[in-house]
Scaffold this motif. Structure first.
Motif, PDB file in Angstrom:
ATOM      1  N   LYS A 142       0.819  -1.220   0.000  1.00 29.75           N
ATOM      2  CA  LYS A 142       0.000   0.000   0.000  1.00 29.75           C
ATOM      3  C   LYS A 142       0.848   1.263   0.000  1.00 29.75           C
ATOM      4  CE  LYS A 142      -3.759  -2.358   2.274  1.00 29.75           C
ATOM      5  NZ  LYS A 142      -4.751  -2.349   3.343  1.00 29.75           N
ATOM      6  N   THR A 143       1.809   1.325  -0.927  1.00 29.85           N
ATOM      7  CA  THR A 143       2.729   2.466  -0.958  1.00 29.85           C
ATOM      8  C   THR A 143       2.223   3.631  -1.796  1.00 29.85           C
ATOM      9  OG1 THR A 143       3.981   1.531  -2.804  1.00 29.85           O
ATOM     10  CG2 THR A 143       4.719   0.973  -0.570  1.00 29.85           C
ATOM     11  N   ALA A 145       0.360   6.113  -1.431  1.00 23.51           N
ATOM     12  CA  ALA A 145      -0.312   6.924  -0.429  1.00 23.51           C
ATOM     13  C   ALA A 145       0.638   8.025   0.027  1.00 23.51           C
ATOM     14  CB  ALA A 145      -0.710   6.049   0.767  1.00 23.51           C
ATOM     15  N   MET A 183       2.420   5.872   4.835  1.00 23.58           N
ATOM     16  CA  MET A 183       2.175   4.437   4.931  1.00 23.58           C
ATOM     17  C   MET A 183       2.810   3.897   6.201  1.00 23.58           C
ATOM     18  SD  MET A 183       5.023   2.869   2.388  1.00 23.58           S
ATOM     19  CE  MET A 183       5.605   1.631   3.491  1.00 23.58           C
TER      20      MET A 183
END
Length: 120
Positions: free
Chosen positions: A108-109, A111, A114
Motif C-alpha cells: 500500500k505504498t 499513499a 504508509m
C-alpha cells in the motif's frame, strides 16, 4: 534541499487523508479519514516521497487475478516499493528514527503516508 547552506526538512502534514469517490467524472462523496495510527510496536510510519509502479500493480488494475485470492477488493491501495522519510516509530523500533530517509518493499505504498514493519 539545501538553501543558503542549510538543510531543510519538509513540514509535517496532517495525519489524515481525504478520499474522493468519483463516478463518470462527478464527485459522489468526499470523506476524510481520522488520524492514521501505527499498527504495532515494531512499525514505522513513512511520509512517501516516491513509489514505483510494478507490473503486478497494473496487472491487478487490468483485472488479473479475478476469482483468485489476488482479486482486488475496492477501495484498494496498490504499490509495493516506496522511498520516503520516517515520521513516527513504534516503541520497539531500534534501527530507525524520525527523520531517517528510507527505501523499502512494503504494501500500500501509493499513499501520502504508509505504515510498514521496521524490517520492510
Amino acid at each position: 534541499m539545501a538553501v543558503d547552506g542549510q538543510a531543510r526538512r519538509p513540514s509535517p502534514r496532517p495525519r489524515s487523508s481525504t478520499h474522493f469517490h468519483v463516478d463518470c467524472g462527478r464527485a459522489l462523496s468526499i470523506e476524510t479519514d481520522p488520524k492514521i495510527d501505527l499498527v504495532g510496536p515494531t512499525d514505522v510510519m513513512v511520509q512517501v516521497h516516491a513509489a514505483s509502479i510494478n507490473p503486478l500493480d497494473w496487472k491487478l488494475l487490468s483485472g488479473y487475478g479475478r476469482g483468485t485470492p489476488l482479486e482486488l477488493q475496492f477501495p484498494a491501495i496498490l504499490g509495493r516499493d516506496a522511498l520516503g522519510e520516517v515520521v513516527e516509530v513504534g516503541n520497539e523500533v531500534t534501527t530507525l528514527r524520525p527523520g531517517d530517509r528510507v527505501l523499502g518493499f512494503a504494501a500500500k505504498t501509493f499513499a501520502e503516508r504508509m505504515v510498514a514493519p521496521e524490517t520492510a
